[in-house]
Design a protein around this motif. Structure first.
Motif: not given
Ligand SMILES: Cc1ncc(COP(=O)(O)O)c(C=O)c1O
Length: 423
Positions: A332-342, A361-370
């Motif tokens: 979840d990038p939210a702590p950096l002030g952005v949602d997943g899409r941004t 349990y999170t409203e905004g989208r997160g990011i997935r990477l590998g």
């Protein structure tokens, strides 16, 4: 049948890499442009990898011309002797690699494999227990827009709200309450190992089949870097194109008792002619995955993912389950002030390519990477730490920072060209 093997030459004009350029420059521009894009940016999509030139050669071979409905030795078409050999090699290699009594290498994709697994074991209207989509279930695990959600009655299990780990007690409770005909374990975004034995015990407790959808971890299984579902699941579905690094496609592994049902569920129930060029390429991929080099690769994929997860956490991202056991990280990038899409947009501007994903349990989208693709390129722990720093620069809303990150990404990928040449 005697086979004359010759190196690509004027007598094998199908192997001419310039044929597309000469005949169809419009499409050649797209194909070469995509090849350039792949080597000019960082490929962090968790489901992607770079197949070898040998896999690509099999895909681009005249096996693509051959019709072969049925199975080796029992085809509906003539002239199948050599493609029969290709399929037998692929099946044998898959059985050995995963310790499976039976392998079907014909599914055109991971979704086709899951469809065939359901067709082998279930009837429309049956109840199936699978990971709920908001927690990381795949479309084929009961999405209303997918055949699975329309034809079966899916019940979803989740993950623990505190740890993000599969809540096996909840799975057991739901199994007892709903008495499903089958339980599916597998996910598009769960970063931890799955306890297949625990699922087996739960399934046995309610008389359910156990289907493992190992599309993501199957390459790690091949390299001995993740637990093998084959001893526990009735049917294992997988893709061949993620960490496993074969061509785009699916496969099914199972015990001898399900072999006939699985084969008939693939052909003639859900598919027609097998794609023999892809099956040959799958065999090449399985051959590569059986080497010590691939075992080292699979372990490096996990080591890289662990370092990347820790380094991203140090940059302020919230990492689901606090880390990973696999190639896959969700954050979840939210702590950096952005949602997943941004975040995805800003990272793409810097040449870092990844997906957004639902986070439990999170409203905004997160990011997935590998880390499958970057590890194939030869990147190791030091590059993962650098990539995390590039995330931090790219995610700041600052045009100069983004430009700087783009230049650094370019410099990094130039040192690790996926096909050994600088494009
Ligand atoms: C768990 C899972 N199942 C099935 C699939 C479907 O694979 P495909 O896209 O080849 O149909 C995927 C693909 O990402 C997956 O992650």
């Amino acid at each position: 049948m005697p086979v004359v093997v010759t190196a690509p030459s004027a007598s094998t004009p199908w192997a001419d890499p310039d044929a597309l350029l000469r005949q169809d420059p419009e499409m050649a521009e797209v194909v070469l442009g995509e090849a350039h894009r792949q080597s000019d940016s960082l490929q962090l999509i968790a489901a992607e990898n770079f197949t070898s030139p040998a896999v690509l050669a099999a895909l681009g071979s005249p096996l693509a011309n051959k019709y072969a409905e049925g199975y080796p030795g029992a085809r509906h078409h003539g002239g199948c002797e050599l493609v029969d050999a290709a399929e037998r090699i692929a099946v044998g290699r898959a059985q050995t690699l995963f310790g499976a009594e039976h392998a079907n290498v014909q599914p055109h994709s991971g979704s086709s494999a899951v469809l065939a697994a359901y067709a082998a074991l279930l009837r429309p209207g049956d109840t199936v227990l699978a990971m709920g989509l908001p927690y990381g279930g795949h479309l084929t695990h009961g999405a209303p827009v997918n055949f699975s959600g329309r034809w079966f009655d899916f019940v979803g299990y989740g993950v623990d709200a505190g740890t993000g780990l599969i809540d096996y007690a909840q799975v057991r409770r739901l199994a007892r309450a709903h008495r499903p005909k089958a339980i599916v374990c597998g996910s598009i975004s769960y970063p931890r190992h799955i306890d297949y034995e625990a699922f087996r015990v739960i399934a046995d407790g309610v008389g359910a089949y156990l289907i493992a959808d190992a599309a993501h971890p199957i390459g790690l299984v091949a390299g001995g870097a993740a637990p093998n579902p084959v001893p526990y699941a009735d049917i294992v579905c997988a893709t061949t194109h993620k960490v496993l690094r074969g061509p785009r496609g699916g496969m099914i592994l199972c015990g001898a008792e399900y072999a006939e049902r699985v084969d008939r569920a693939v052909f003639p129930f859900t598919q027609g002619g097998a794609q023999m060029h892809t099956i040959a390429a799958k065999a090449v991929g399985f051959g590569e995955a059986a080497t010590p080099g691939f075992t080292a690769y699979a372990h490096q994929v996990v080591a890289n993912a662990r370092v990347l997860a820790d380094a991203l956490a140090a940059e302020g991202l919230r990492i689901t389950t606090d880390g990973t056991d696999t190639h896959l990280i969700t954050a979840d990038p939210a702590p950096l002030g952005v949602d997943g899409r941004t975040a995805r947009g800003r990272l793409a501007a810097a040449g870092i390519v990844l997906d957004t994903c639902a986070l439990p349990y999170t409203e905004g989208r997160g990011i997935r990477l590998g880390t499958a693709a970057t590890t194939t390129q030869g990147m190791r722990e030091a590059e993962m730490t650098r990539i995390a720093a590039l995330f931090a620069s790219a995610l700041r809303e600052d045009a100069e920072g983004a430009r700087g990150a783009r230049a650094e990404v370019r410099e990094l990928v130039r040192r690790f060209p996926p096909y050994g040449t600088v494009s």
